[in-house]
Design an enzyme around this catalytic site. Structure first.
Site: not given
Ligand code: URA
Length: 447
Positions: A82, A161, A168, A183, A187
Site C-alpha cells: 500500500h 473508512d 477527508r 485508514s 483496510k
Molecule cells: N491511503 C489511504 O488508504 N488512506 C489514507 O488516508 C492515505 C492514503
C-alpha cells in the site's frame, strides 16, 4: 454520548477512550452522526493528533466497523502493498500482476483519489467493465483463481473508512498521521493478508512533505502491522516529482500496460516508476518466501516482465473482475478527450524540479480527480510529462501535454502546468528515489 462533547474534547487536545471512539465510528457509519460533525472531529484530529494507543485503538475500531476476510483456506503467504499516496503513482497496477505471476497471492483493498493524489480504484475503473465492488465470496474466488484481486472498501469491509476517506478528501483533513494510519491499516488488516509492504511517500507531492514526518508515519504503520501479527516493512520513497510520465486514470493504465509489456520503463520517463515497482515487488516476494532477499525478488520481478507472464496476469485479473482485456491490447480504441493541449517552455536549461503537488491539483481541475464528494471522474483527463527532472530543454520544447473535456479548464491548466516546471541553468543534483527501509528492528538507508 453527545458528538459535540467528543469534538470539543479532541479540539482541546484530549485523548478519547475506546468507548468514545467506538461510539463515534459506529454512529457515523449508521448515519447517526452527520458529515458536518465528523468533519469537525477530523479537523480536530488534524490539529491535535492522537496518542500512540489512541491510534492503535482507532485502527482496530475502523477495522471492526465491518467484516474481516479469512483467506487461510487459500494456499500461500498472502502479501499486499500500500502506498500512502502520490502523484502518478500507478505502482499497484504493475506490481499486483508481477507478484501474482511470481506465485505470491496478492489480496488488495485500495482507495480512490485522495486530496491531490490519485487512487488505484479510479484507475482500475477506467478499464471498460472493471468491477471494484466485489462481494467477499467473489473476492475470494478471484484470488483463488488468478492469484490477485483488487477491490475497494465496501459496506461489508471497513465501511467506516469508505465514508471517512471520501469526507477527508474534500475537507482538507488528509495529512494527519493517525488518520492515514487508521485508514490504511484497517483496510490492509481486513483483507486477509499475512504480510505487508508499505510505500511511504515523501516530498512535495506527498501528504508528508518532510522526511522526518514520513519516517514517523512509516514507523507508525510498521508498528501497527507488527502489533497485529503481520510481518510489515516500509520503504520511504521520493515524491519530489510525479512517478513515471502520466497523471490521470486511463493515461496511467496505458503507462502501466506499456511497462508490463516491457516497451517502457528502461532509460525513459517511466524508469523511476519501474525502479520503485521492482523494489517493492522484490520485498513482497521475499516476504512471500519466493525469494531469499529483496535483490533476488527484484530479479524475479524483472524476469516476469521479460517473459510476458506479468502482462498476461494483468489480463487474467481484468477478465476475472468483469473488465474487457481487449481494451488493454488495443489501447488506441479508447475514447479520445475533447481537448489535448501542449505546454511549451521558452527557456533553455535543465529541469530542476517538477512540482507534483501542483500537477496533482491541475489534474483535478482537468477532471481526473474530485473537488467534491459527488464529482464524477473523467477517466480520459490528465497530464503526460514530456520532460522529467534533469532533462535538458530548449526554447519551444514541449514540457507536457494535457487532456480534458472541460473548455473552461484549458487556459488555467496550461499556466499552472507550465509554472510547475522549474528550469535552471545547470543540471540539478541527482537525489535518491528510494531513501530508507523501515522494519521492526529499525531504519536503514536504502542503497
Ligand atoms: N491511503 C489511504 O488508504 N488512506 C489514507 O488516508 C492515505 C492514503
Amino acid at each position: 454520548m453527545i458528538p459535540v462533547e467528543l469534538i470539543k474534547k479532541k479540539r482541546e487536545g484530549g485523548t478519547l477512550t475506546e468507548d468514545e471512539l467506538r461510539w463515534l465510528i459506529e454512529e457515523y457509519v449508521s448515519g447517526g452522526i452527520p458529515d458536518y460533525q465528523m468533519s469537525a472531529f477530523l479537523m480536530a484530529c488534524f490539529f491535535r493528533g492522537m496518542s500512540e494507543e489512541e491510534t492503535l485503538t482507532f485502527t482496530k475500531l475502523m477495522l471492526h466497523s465491518g467484516e474481516t476476510i479469512d483467506l487461510t483456506d487459500i494456499p500461500g503467504i498472502k502479501v499486499d502493498k500500500h502506498s500512502t499516496g502520490g502523484v502518478g503513482d500507478k505502482v499497484s497496477l504493475i506490481l499486483a500482476p508481477i507478484v501474482a505471476a511470481c506465485g505470491v497471492p496478492v489480496p488488495m483493498i485500495s482507495g480512490r483519489g485522495l486530496g491531490h493524489t490519485g487512487g488505484t480504484l479510479d484507475k482500475l475503473e477506467s478499464i471498460p467493465g472493471f468491477r471494484t465492488a466485489l462481494s467477499i465470496p467473489e473476492y475470494k474466488s478471484v484470488i483463488r483463481a488468478v492469484g490477485a484481486v483488487l477491490i475497494g472498501q465496501t459496506n461489508e469491509i471497513v465501511p467506516a473508512d469508505k465514508k471517512m476517506y471520501a469526507l477527508r478528501d474534500v475537507t482538507a483533513t488528509v495529512e494527519c498521521i493517525p488518520l492515514i494510519a487508521g485508514s490504511i491499516m484497517s483496510k490492509k488488516l481486513a483483507e486477509g493478508i499475512d504480510a505487508l509492504v508499505l510505500d511511504v511517500k515523501t516530498g512535495r507531492g506527498a501528504f508528508m512533505q518532510s522526511y522526518d514526518r514520513s519516517l514517523e508515519l512509516a514507523q507508525t504503520l510498521v508498528r501497527i502491522g507488527t502489533g497485529f501479527g503481520k510481518e510489515t516493512v516500509a520503504f520511504i520513497t521520493s515524491m519530489d516529482q510525479p512517478l513515471g510520465s502520466t497523471i490521470g486514470n486511463w493515461l496511467e493504465v496505458v503507462e502501466s500496460v506499456e511497462c508490463l509489456k516491457g516497451s517502457r520503463g528502461k532509460g525513459d520517463a517511466s524508469s523511476d516508476l519501474m525502479e520503485v515497482t521492482h523494489v517493492l515487488s522484490g520485498a513482497m516476494l521475499m516476504l512471500g518466501k519466493k525469494a531469499g532477499t529483496i535483490a533476488e525478488g527484484v530479479a524475479l520481478s524483472r524476469a516476469s516482465i521479460e517473459d510476458g507472464t506479468a502482462f498476461n496476469k494483468l489480463l487474467e485479473i481484468v477478465a476475472a473482475q468483469g473488465g474487457d482485456p481487449s481494451a488493454l491490447e488495443n489501447l488506441e480504441r479508447y475514447p479520445l478527450p475533447k481537448h489535448t493541449m501542449e505546454v511549451k517552455t521558452m527557456e533553455r536549461g535543465y529541469i530542476g524540479a517538477i512540482d507534483s503537488l501542483e500537477l496533482g491539483i491541475s489534474s483535478i481541475t482537468l477532471g481526473a480527480g474530485r473537488a467534491r464528494i459527488e464529482d464524477k471522474i473523467d477517466p480520459k483527463a490528465g497530464i503526460v510529462l514530456a520532460k522529467k527532472v534533469g532533462d535538458a530543454v530548449e526554447g519551444g520544447d514541449v514540457l507536457a501535454t494535457f487532456s480534458t473535456d472541460k473548455d473552461e479548464a484549458l487556459e488555467p491548466a496550461r499556466e499552472r502546468i507550465r509554472a510547475a516546471f522549474r528550469i535552471q541553468s545547470a543540471p540539478p543534483k541527482q537525489k535518491p528515489l528510494i531513501l530508507s527501509y523501515v522494519e521492526k528492528g529499525g531504519v536503514k538507508t536504502w542503497m
